[in-house]
Design an enzyme around this catalytic site. Structure first.
Site, PDB file in Angstrom:
ATOM      1  N   ASP A 146       0.868  -1.150  -0.031  1.00 44.29           N
ATOM      2  CA  ASP A 146      -0.072   0.180   0.030  1.00 44.29           C
ATOM      3  C   ASP A 146       0.942   1.193   0.068  1.00 44.29           C
ATOM      4  O   ASP A 146       1.799   1.321   0.865  1.00 44.29           O
ATOM      5  CB  ASP A 146      -0.838  -0.028   1.228  1.00 44.29           C
ATOM      6  CG  ASP A 146      -1.874   1.056   1.280  1.00 44.29           C
ATOM      7  OD1 ASP A 146      -1.793   1.990   0.404  1.00 44.29           O
ATOM      8  OD2 ASP A 146      -2.597   1.229   2.343  1.00 44.29           O
ATOM      9  N   ARG A 189       4.597   1.348  10.213  1.00 42.00           N
ATOM     10  CA  ARG A 189       4.717   2.527   9.518  1.00 42.00           C
ATOM     11  C   ARG A 189       5.639   3.456  10.153  1.00 42.00           C
ATOM     12  O   ARG A 189       5.579   4.070  11.183  1.00 42.00           O
ATOM     13  CB  ARG A 189       3.238   3.075   9.621  1.00 42.00           C
ATOM     14  CG  ARG A 189       2.371   2.289   8.987  1.00 42.00           C
ATOM     15  CD  ARG A 189       0.669   2.907   9.014  1.00 42.00           C
ATOM     16  NE  ARG A 189       0.144   1.728   8.076  1.00 42.00           N
ATOM     17  CZ  ARG A 189      -1.180   2.175   7.830  1.00 42.00           C
ATOM     18  NH1 ARG A 189      -1.741   3.374   8.429  1.00 42.00           N
ATOM     19  NH2 ARG A 189      -2.001   1.086   7.233  1.00 42.00           N
ATOM     20  N   GLN A 235      -4.257  -4.646  12.412  1.00 43.47           N
ATOM     21  CA  GLN A 235      -5.647  -4.584  11.751  1.00 43.47           C
ATOM     22  C   GLN A 235      -6.319  -5.847  11.273  1.00 43.47           C
ATOM     23  O   GLN A 235      -5.742  -6.684  10.809  1.00 43.47           O
ATOM     24  CB  GLN A 235      -5.699  -3.356  10.895  1.00 43.47           C
ATOM     25  CG  GLN A 235      -4.882  -3.375   9.312  1.00 43.47           C
ATOM     26  CD  GLN A 235      -4.973  -2.178   8.689  1.00 43.47           C
ATOM     27  OE1 GLN A 235      -5.219  -1.029   9.262  1.00 43.47           O
ATOM     28  NE2 GLN A 235      -4.647  -2.122   7.552  1.00 43.47           N
ATOM     29  N   ASP A 276     -14.260   6.794   5.874  1.00 48.83           N
ATOM     30  CA  ASP A 276     -13.870   6.479   7.315  1.00 48.83           C
ATOM     31  C   ASP A 276     -14.947   6.414   8.070  1.00 48.83           C
ATOM     32  O   ASP A 276     -15.963   7.117   8.315  1.00 48.83           O
ATOM     33  CB  ASP A 276     -12.845   7.484   7.853  1.00 48.83           C
ATOM     34  CG  ASP A 276     -11.429   7.587   7.171  1.00 48.83           C
ATOM     35  OD1 ASP A 276     -11.106   6.652   6.419  1.00 48.83           O
ATOM     36  OD2 ASP A 276     -10.799   8.579   7.345  1.00 48.83           O
ATOM     37  N   GLU A 278     -10.956   7.617  14.828  1.00 46.56           N
ATOM     38  CA  GLU A 278     -11.124   6.706  13.608  1.00 46.56           C
ATOM     39  C   GLU A 278     -10.818   5.232  13.967  1.00 46.56           C
ATOM     40  O   GLU A 278      -9.905   4.792  14.354  1.00 46.56           O
ATOM     41  CB  GLU A 278     -10.270   6.971  12.447  1.00 46.56           C
ATOM     42  CG  GLU A 278     -10.248   6.226  11.317  1.00 46.56           C
ATOM     43  CD  GLU A 278      -9.093   6.746  10.208  1.00 46.56           C
ATOM     44  OE1 GLU A 278      -8.547   5.749   9.393  1.00 46.56           O
ATOM     45  OE2 GLU A 278      -8.515   7.875  10.131  1.00 46.56           O
ATOM     46  N   SER A 288     -10.691   2.934   7.573  1.00 45.85           N
ATOM     47  CA  SER A 288     -10.719   3.178   6.542  1.00 45.85           C
ATOM     48  C   SER A 288     -11.162   2.329   5.256  1.00 45.85           C
ATOM     49  O   SER A 288     -10.582   1.266   5.384  1.00 45.85           O
ATOM     50  CB  SER A 288      -9.279   3.832   6.206  1.00 45.85           C
ATOM     51  OG  SER A 288      -9.456   4.295   4.831  1.00 45.85           O
TER      52      SER A 288
END
Length: 405
Positions: free
Chosen positions: A112, A166, A181, A301, A314, A317
């Site tokens: 991604d 990340r 996730q 989202d 959040e 997404s």
């Protein structure tokens, strides 16, 4: 300039998702001024005045009491939350759990790209130094390939227990370098690429979220706060109604009012060249298709109002994915046509990959919300600024594991 800033460890990195010239110049001035103030021994470390920006709001942490104080009981709770939600999610949108990779080949194009400027954690196998492997940011592209690989029919999908890194993400009370996730993807019919199908899927995912909170409330005595229904908000309409608010302030406004919202239409630029609400990569979510409500984009989202932090939060997404026509247009808009030469993109363009809808649901975010935790580090093993970790300890907020070392 951007490449140089990749390695400067400030929490202002997210500003590059809207890199106007004015912002670049302002941040460049800040970097130069700050760097000049460093002594050689301070090189590479952020001044404490900046590092402490990662703490929860003062009014939260000053009066904070963890819901669960036993670390062993906490682990039981984390497992219960993840298992309950995953089972409900699989039932509600017809998913099967599959294995997931820990790294991907750089040349495959399967990783991604997020906003297109983040650095992936990259390494080479010992005996194959010319090969570059990347730890995924998410499995947005891999999952679509996996639907073809597993020969998943239309109307069914897959979900993975995705783990990633990340390196350039914020490190604060809701963000971490470590990503976990439920990455899911569903094979859909061509005629399902529309606003109604998007809303139907969002409603089913939210039902899993609602059901999980009800179970957590019964098990741990936590007051359930989620409304039974989620509200759909167009980012285009929200901008027209509140042009003076920032995207985050608009999210706070609507999420506080409704308790849970789906912000539709994220990615692409406004007429003035600024990002429309937030950034999205050009090769997974569809953010240019017009909706019947007048806005554009078949993505968005899922946000809930966090009763402890008193802000929008959040959880997911997601969106209907690009077809060959939409991806071609979005790559051109983002000046990223070179990606068409990558393996994944060629498979999409030649029709090998199916039409899909998919997204990611943060496991740690989910647990942080459900257990009313002040810091995401209370529910995952990550790394956080040592000064912040010590300060949090003094306030009765202990992070999991060796986050300070």
């Amino acid at each position: 300039f951007l490449c140089g800033l990749h390695f400067f460890p400030t929490r202002s990195f997210h500003l590059f998702t809207t890199p106007t010239t004015k912002m670049k110049l302002a941040l460049a001035s800040f970097v130069v001024a700050t760097a000049a103030a460093f002594t050689p021994s301070q090189a590479g470390r952020v001044p404490s005045s900046l590092a402490m920006e990662g703490l929860p709001p003062a009014d939260v942490i000053d009066n904070y009491t963890p819901t669960i104080t036993s670390k062993l009981e906490l682990e039981t709770a984390l497992t219960m939350i993840k298992t309950t939600f995953e089972n409900s999610l699989k039932k509600n949108i017809n998913l099967t759990r599959v294995s997931a990779p820990m790294f991907l080949s750089k040349t495959s194009g399967f990783n991604d790209n997020l906003n297109g400027i983040e650095r992936p954690a990259t390494f080479a196998p010992r005996d194959y130094q010319d090969i570059k492997l990347e730890v995924p940011f998410s499995l947005a592209k891999w999952k679509r390939w996996a639907l073809n690989y597993y020969d998943v029919p239309a109307g069914q999908g897959i979900v993975t227990d995705m783990r990633g890194l990340r390196c350039d993400d914020d490190v604060d009370y809701t963000h971490s370098l470590y990503v976990d996730q439920f990455d899911w993807e569903k094979h859909i019919h061509l005629e399902d690429r529309n606003e109604d199908y998007l809303k139907e899927t969002v409603t089913s995912i939210y039902a899993a979220l609602y059901e999980t909170e009800q179970e957590v409330a019964k098990e741990f005595g936590i007051e359930a706060k989620l409304p039974k229904e989620i509200t759909f908000i167009s980012s285009d309409d929200a901008l027209k109604a509140h042009p003076d608010l920032t995207p985050k302030e608009r999210e706070d406004y609507y999420t506080k009012e409704h308790g849970a919202v789906f912000f539709m239409g994220i990615g692409g630029n406004k007429e003035d060249g600024e990002l429309r609400h937030d950034g999205r990569a050009p090769d997974y979510d569809d953010w240019i298709t017009e909706r019947t409500c007048g806005g554009t984009g078949l993505n968005g989202d899922i946000l809930v109002w966090n009763p402890l932090l008193q802000q929008s939060f959040e959880i997911s997404s997601m969106g209907i994915r690009v077809n060959p026509e939409v991806m071609t247009k979005q790559l051109d808009l983002c000046d990223a046509n070179e990606r068409k030469e990558l393996i994944w993109h060629q498979m999409l363009l030649d029709g090998t990959l199916p039409q899909t809808i998919g997204g990611g649901i943060g496991q740690s975010r989910l647990c942080q919300y459900m257990l009313r935790c002040a810091h995401i580090g209370e529910v995952q093993h990550g790394w956080y600024d040592p000064d912040e970790v010590e300060y949090l300890k003094s306030k009765g907020c202990d992070l999991l594991g060796l986050g300070e070392f």
